[in-house]
Motif scaffolding. Sequence first.
Motif, PDB file in Angstrom:
ATOM      1  N   LEU A  25       3.048   4.790   4.791  1.00  0.00           N
ATOM      2  CA  LEU A  25       2.230   5.554   3.840  1.00  0.00           C
ATOM      3  C   LEU A  25       1.845   4.690   2.637  1.00  0.00           C
ATOM      4  O   LEU A  25       0.727   4.810   2.117  1.00  0.00           O
ATOM      5  N   MET A  26       2.768   3.832   2.223  1.00  0.00           N
ATOM      6  CA  MET A  26       2.468   2.940   1.103  1.00  0.00           C
ATOM      7  C   MET A  26       1.370   1.943   1.473  1.00  0.00           C
ATOM      8  O   MET A  26       0.506   1.641   0.647  1.00  0.00           O
ATOM      9  N   GLN A  57       3.047  -3.261  -8.286  1.00  0.00           N
ATOM     10  CA  GLN A  57       4.370  -2.883  -8.784  1.00  0.00           C
ATOM     11  C   GLN A  57       5.091  -1.871  -7.902  1.00  0.00           C
ATOM     12  O   GLN A  57       6.323  -1.797  -7.926  1.00  0.00           O
ATOM     13  N   TYR A  58       4.358  -1.070  -7.153  1.00  0.00           N
ATOM     14  CA  TYR A  58       4.980  -0.014  -6.357  1.00  0.00           C
ATOM     15  C   TYR A  58       4.711  -0.170  -4.863  1.00  0.00           C
ATOM     16  O   TYR A  58       5.640  -0.326  -4.072  1.00  0.00           O
ATOM     17  N   LEU A  59       3.456  -0.110  -4.493  1.00  0.00           N
ATOM     18  CA  LEU A  59       3.107  -0.009  -3.077  1.00  0.00           C
ATOM     19  C   LEU A  59       3.430  -1.265  -2.284  1.00  0.00           C
ATOM     20  O   LEU A  59       3.993  -1.185  -1.183  1.00  0.00           O
ATOM     21  N   LEU A  60       3.100  -2.414  -2.810  1.00  0.00           N
ATOM     22  CA  LEU A  60       3.366  -3.664  -2.098  1.00  0.00           C
ATOM     23  C   LEU A  60       4.868  -3.899  -1.944  1.00  0.00           C
ATOM     24  O   LEU A  60       5.349  -4.206  -0.847  1.00  0.00           O
ATOM     25  N   ILE A  61       5.607  -3.716  -3.019  1.00  0.00           N
ATOM     26  CA  ILE A  61       7.052  -3.931  -2.978  1.00  0.00           C
ATOM     27  C   ILE A  61       7.727  -2.903  -2.071  1.00  0.00           C
ATOM     28  O   ILE A  61       8.604  -3.233  -1.275  1.00  0.00           O
ATOM     29  N   GLY A  62       7.294  -1.651  -2.172  1.00  0.00           N
ATOM     30  CA  GLY A  62       7.873  -0.603  -1.331  1.00  0.00           C
ATOM     31  C   GLY A  62       7.594  -0.820   0.145  1.00  0.00           C
ATOM     32  O   GLY A  62       8.479  -0.655   0.984  1.00  0.00           O
ATOM     33  N   SER A  63       6.364  -1.198   0.468  1.00  0.00           N
ATOM     34  CA  SER A  63       6.039  -1.421   1.885  1.00  0.00           C
ATOM     35  C   SER A  63       6.849  -2.579   2.445  1.00  0.00           C
ATOM     36  O   SER A  63       7.173  -2.606   3.632  1.00  0.00           O
TER      37      SER A  63
END
Length: 186
Positions: A25-26, A57-63
Amino acid sequence: MKPFLLTVDRWLWKMDTAMVFIAGLMVLAMMFVTGADVIARYAFHAPIRWAFDLVTQYLLIGSFFFAFSYTLRTNENVAVDYFARNIPASNYHACMGAGFLVSAVIFAGIAWVSALDTWEAFRNNDAMMGALIWPTWSAKIIVPIGSIALALRLLHRAFAHGFSIGDEAFREAMGLENSRDIIIKE
């Protein structure tokens, strides 16, 4: 112990599946936000100012971090198998078990240190300045979550390799790769 490891594997598999779903989803959100930003920037000369911060800050690191454990469980991780084909299977699984155990300790340490850093950022109300004011703890919490999931999977793999020595059926049930059986296509 082997039935316990199989039960734990089922629970970890559920965790892995949920986390890789979130990672997926990210990635979709990253694609959507980046696409929308490009269209807004070049078609309307009005870029989405917070897009870069959200993606980096969120999506790339989370994925990235949320997919670690799933990748290991499905044997899609990068592995250098040069020596694996030349040592006895029992030595191979003993070495893999030891390697996974050391890796589990390292990633547990990463999870611990990053969790402390996240807690400190939360306690201090740290924020990133950008188009929006982002609380840093909400971005930092991704690392300990992904790292503890990977540490649990690594610890499980360490024990699974140890208990699979001499037990091919258990090895197959656990989904443990055996680099000695990989056929290289030329």
